[in-house]
Design a protein around this motif. Structure first.
Motif, short mmCIF file in Angstrom:
data_model
loop_
_atom_site.label_atom_id
_atom_site.label_comp_id
_atom_site.label_asym_id
_atom_site.label_seq_id
_atom_site.Cartn_x
_atom_site.Cartn_y
_atom_site.Cartn_z
N GLY A 278 -2.69 73.38 -5.28
CA GLY A 278 -3.32 74.33 -6.20
C GLY A 278 -4.62 73.81 -6.75
O GLY A 278 -5.60 74.55 -6.87
N TRP A 279 -4.65 72.54 -7.08
CA TRP A 279 -5.87 71.90 -7.59
C TRP A 279 -6.98 71.94 -6.54
O TRP A 279 -8.14 72.24 -6.83
CB TRP A 279 -5.53 70.47 -7.99
N LEU A 280 -6.62 71.67 -5.29
CA LEU A 280 -7.59 71.69 -4.20
C LEU A 280 -8.15 73.10 -4.00
O LEU A 280 -9.37 73.28 -3.85
CB LEU A 280 -6.96 71.18 -2.92
N VAL A 281 -7.29 74.11 -4.00
CA VAL A 281 -7.73 75.50 -3.85
C VAL A 281 -8.66 75.88 -5.00
O VAL A 281 -9.69 76.53 -4.79
CB VAL A 281 -6.51 76.45 -3.77
N TYR A 282 -8.32 75.47 -6.20
CA TYR A 282 -9.16 75.75 -7.37
C TYR A 282 -10.55 75.13 -7.21
O TYR A 282 -11.57 75.78 -7.45
CB TYR A 282 -8.46 75.22 -8.62
N LEU A 283 -10.61 73.87 -6.78
CA LEU A 283 -11.89 73.19 -6.61
C LEU A 283 -12.73 73.83 -5.51
O LEU A 283 -13.94 73.97 -5.65
CB LEU A 283 -11.67 71.70 -6.31
N VAL A 284 -12.10 74.22 -4.41
CA VAL A 284 -12.83 74.89 -3.34
C VAL A 284 -13.39 76.22 -3.84
O VAL A 284 -14.53 76.58 -3.54
CB VAL A 284 -11.93 75.08 -2.11
N HIS B 4 -17.35 77.42 -3.99
CA HIS B 4 -17.91 78.65 -3.42
C HIS B 4 -18.70 79.43 -4.47
O HIS B 4 -19.76 79.98 -4.18
CB HIS B 4 -16.80 79.53 -2.84
N ARG B 5 -18.15 79.50 -5.68
CA ARG B 5 -18.86 80.22 -6.75
C ARG B 5 -20.19 79.56 -7.08
O ARG B 5 -21.19 80.23 -7.28
CB ARG B 5 -18.00 80.30 -8.00
N VAL B 6 -20.18 78.23 -7.15
CA VAL B 6 -21.41 77.50 -7.47
C VAL B 6 -22.45 77.71 -6.38
O VAL B 6 -23.63 77.96 -6.67
CB VAL B 6 -21.11 76.00 -7.68
N SER B 7 -22.03 77.64 -5.13
CA SER B 7 -23.00 77.83 -4.04
C SER B 7 -23.55 79.26 -4.04
O SER B 7 -24.73 79.47 -3.74
CB SER B 7 -22.38 77.49 -2.69
N LYS B 8 -22.71 80.24 -4.39
CA LYS B 8 -23.19 81.62 -4.47
C LYS B 8 -24.23 81.77 -5.58
O LYS B 8 -25.27 82.40 -5.41
CB LYS B 8 -22.02 82.57 -4.73
#
Length: 48
Positions: free
Chosen positions: A27-33, A37-41
């Motif tokens: 869950g932590w890994l999915v959250y960080l990914v 994605h949001r930051v890159s957008k």
């Protein structure tokens, strides 16, 4: 500490602990990914 570990292994509860830890880490890994994605957008929008 070894007594607690031995007790958990005897009861088979060690697998419950391992499973919960695995779920938390996934869950932590999915959250960080998702944050990545949001930051890159946001970065792509800022460079326009």
């Amino acid at each position: 500490m070894d007594q607690l570990t031995d007790l958990l292994r005897q009861d088979g509860k060690i697998w419950v602990v391992v499973a919960v830890m695995g779920i938390v880490l996934i869950g932590w890994l999915v959250y960080l990914v998702g944050i990545g994605h949001r930051v890159s957008k946001i970065e792509r929008r800022a460079h326009r």
